[in-house]
Design a protein around this motif. Structure first.
Motif, PDB file in Angstrom:
ATOM      1  N   SER A   1     -62.908  23.717 -20.392  1.00  0.00           N
ATOM      2  CA  SER A   1     -61.469  23.750 -20.130  1.00  0.00           C
ATOM      3  C   SER A   1     -60.705  23.525 -21.424  1.00  0.00           C
ATOM      4  N   GLY A   2     -59.466  23.976 -21.423  1.00  0.00           N
ATOM      5  CA  GLY A   2     -58.603  23.730 -22.576  1.00  0.00           C
ATOM      6  C   GLY A   2     -58.291  22.244 -22.689  1.00  0.00           C
ATOM      7  N   ILE A   3     -58.001  21.792 -23.894  1.00  0.00           N
ATOM      8  CA  ILE A   3     -57.727  20.375 -24.127  1.00  0.00           C
ATOM      9  C   ILE A   3     -56.485  19.932 -23.368  1.00  0.00           C
ATOM     10  N   GLY A   4     -55.580  20.867 -23.064  1.00  0.00           N
ATOM     11  CA  GLY A   4     -54.389  20.547 -22.283  1.00  0.00           C
ATOM     12  C   GLY A   4     -54.726  20.083 -20.875  1.00  0.00           C
ATOM     13  N   ALA A   5     -55.818  20.586 -20.303  1.00  0.00           N
ATOM     14  CA  ALA A   5     -56.246  20.157 -18.968  1.00  0.00           C
ATOM     15  C   ALA A   5     -56.658  18.693 -18.983  1.00  0.00           C
ATOM     16  N   LEU A   6     -57.272  18.261 -20.074  1.00  0.00           N
ATOM     17  CA  LEU A   6     -57.653  16.851 -20.196  1.00  0.00           C
ATOM     18  C   LEU A   6     -56.415  15.975 -20.317  1.00  0.00           C
ATOM     19  N   ALA A   7     -55.444  16.427 -21.075  1.00  0.00           N
ATOM     20  CA  ALA A   7     -54.194  15.678 -21.204  1.00  0.00           C
ATOM     21  C   ALA A   7     -53.488  15.589 -19.857  1.00  0.00           C
TER      22      ALA A   7
ATOM     23  N   GLU B   1     -54.924  15.565 -16.960  1.00  0.00           N
ATOM     24  CA  GLU B   1     -55.688  14.638 -16.121  1.00  0.00           C
ATOM     25  C   GLU B   1     -55.270  13.186 -16.370  1.00  0.00           C
ATOM     26  N   PHE B   2     -54.881  12.858 -17.585  1.00  0.00           N
ATOM     27  CA  PHE B   2     -54.486  11.496 -17.946  1.00  0.00           C
ATOM     28  C   PHE B   2     -52.977  11.391 -18.168  1.00  0.00           C
ATOM     29  N   ARG B   3     -52.197  12.232 -17.504  1.00  0.00           N
ATOM     30  CA  ARG B   3     -50.754  12.313 -17.752  1.00  0.00           C
ATOM     31  C   ARG B   3     -50.015  11.006 -17.521  1.00  0.00           C
ATOM     32  N   PHE B   4     -50.577  10.069 -16.770  1.00  0.00           N
ATOM     33  CA  PHE B   4     -49.904   8.800 -16.500  1.00  0.00           C
ATOM     34  C   PHE B   4     -50.294   7.707 -17.490  1.00  0.00           C
ATOM     35  N   ASN B   5     -51.103   8.033 -18.488  1.00  0.00           N
ATOM     36  CA  ASN B   5     -51.532   7.069 -19.486  1.00  0.00           C
ATOM     37  C   ASN B   5     -51.106   7.591 -20.864  1.00  0.00           C
ATOM     38  N   ALA B   6     -49.957   7.116 -21.331  1.00  0.00           N
ATOM     39  CA  ALA B   6     -49.375   7.637 -22.569  1.00  0.00           C
ATOM     40  C   ALA B   6     -50.297   7.447 -23.769  1.00  0.00           C
ATOM     41  N   GLY B   7     -51.012   6.339 -23.829  1.00  0.00           N
ATOM     42  CA  GLY B   7     -51.923   6.091 -24.949  1.00  0.00           C
ATOM     43  C   GLY B   7     -53.044   7.116 -25.008  1.00  0.00           C
ATOM     44  N   LYS B   8     -53.644   7.411 -23.859  1.00  0.00           N
ATOM     45  CA  LYS B   8     -54.721   8.408 -23.834  1.00  0.00           C
ATOM     46  C   LYS B   8     -54.188   9.796 -24.141  1.00  0.00           C
ATOM     47  N   VAL B   9     -53.005  10.114 -23.653  1.00  0.00           N
ATOM     48  CA  VAL B   9     -52.416  11.433 -23.920  1.00  0.00           C
ATOM     49  C   VAL B   9     -52.200  11.610 -25.418  1.00  0.00           C
ATOM     50  N   ARG B  10     -51.735  10.564 -26.106  1.00  0.00           N
ATOM     51  CA  ARG B  10     -51.562  10.650 -27.578  1.00  0.00           C
ATOM     52  C   ARG B  10     -52.905  10.920 -28.260  1.00  0.00           C
ATOM     53  N   LYS B  11     -53.942  10.217 -27.831  1.00  0.00           N
ATOM     54  CA  LYS B  11     -55.272  10.415 -28.425  1.00  0.00           C
ATOM     55  C   LYS B  11     -55.805  11.810 -28.139  1.00  0.00           C
ATOM     56  N   ILE B  12     -55.578  12.295 -26.936  1.00  0.00           N
ATOM     57  CA  ILE B  12     -56.038  13.638 -26.572  1.00  0.00           C
ATOM     58  C   ILE B  12     -55.306  14.691 -27.402  1.00  0.00           C
ATOM     59  N   ARG B  13     -54.019  14.492 -27.625  1.00  0.00           N
ATOM     60  CA  ARG B  13     -53.267  15.434 -28.468  1.00  0.00           C
ATOM     61  C   ARG B  13     -53.799  15.444 -29.888  1.00  0.00           C
ATOM     62  N   ARG B  14     -54.196  14.270 -30.384  1.00  0.00           N
ATOM     63  CA  ARG B  14     -54.788  14.229 -31.727  1.00  0.00           C
ATOM     64  C   ARG B  14     -56.123  14.965 -31.736  1.00  0.00           C
ATOM     65  N   LEU B  15     -56.911  14.822 -30.662  1.00  0.00           N
ATOM     66  CA  LEU B  15     -58.160  15.575 -30.566  1.00  0.00           C
ATOM     67  C   LEU B  15     -57.877  17.073 -30.537  1.00  0.00           C
ATOM     68  N   GLY B  16     -56.760  17.453 -29.896  1.00  0.00           N
ATOM     69  CA  GLY B  16     -56.377  18.851 -29.802  1.00  0.00           C
ATOM     70  C   GLY B  16     -56.087  19.493 -31.141  1.00  0.00           C
ATOM     71  N   GLU B  17     -55.813  18.673 -32.162  1.00  0.00           N
ATOM     72  CA  GLU B  17     -55.595  19.210 -33.507  1.00  0.00           C
ATOM     73  C   GLU B  17     -56.886  19.766 -34.104  1.00  0.00           C
TER      74      GLU B  17
END
Length: 110
Positions: free
Chosen positions: A56-62, A64-80
């Motif tokens: 799946s695209g990395i956006g799908a993982l973000a 999935e954790f849309r209610f956890n701002a800290g994890k979303v930030r980390k996932i966006r960094r992974l998306g880089e």
């Protein structure tokens, strides 16, 4: 010292009929993806998860954790650095499965 009086509260984890109705009404107004599944359905779905999930695209993982701002930030960094992710069943062999499949996938997809 004071005493804790439980009054009309039922056992922990048990809802009264009034609470069940309120929960059903609240759940009915939520989008399907945000609804909580009954424990029986969750247990049945988790009884035999696949060893490898679909890519799946990395956006799908973000999402999935849309209610956890800290994890979303980390996932966006992974998306880089990474565009996709793949869920792996967590068991005693998940590390080896991940490394072996990742190497094969990189070999054949590149």
């Amino acid at each position: 010292g004071g005493h804790l009086v439980c009054g009309e509260l039922g056992p922990p984890g048990v809802l009264t009929r009034e609470e069940e109705v309120m929960l059903e009404q609240a759940m009915g107004s939520l989008p399907e993806r945000d609804r909580v599944q009954p424990l029986e359905q969750r247990a049945a779905g988790a009884a035999n998860p696949p060893n490898l999930g679909a890519r799946s695209g990395i956006g799908a993982l973000a999402d999935e954790f849309r209610f956890n701002a800290g994890k979303v930030r980390k996932i966006r960094r992974l998306g880089e650095a990474y565009s996709h992710w793949r869920p792996i069943r967590g068991d005693g062999n998940c590390f080896y499965r991940t490394v072996a499949f990742g190497a094969l996938e990189a070999l054949f997809l590149c």
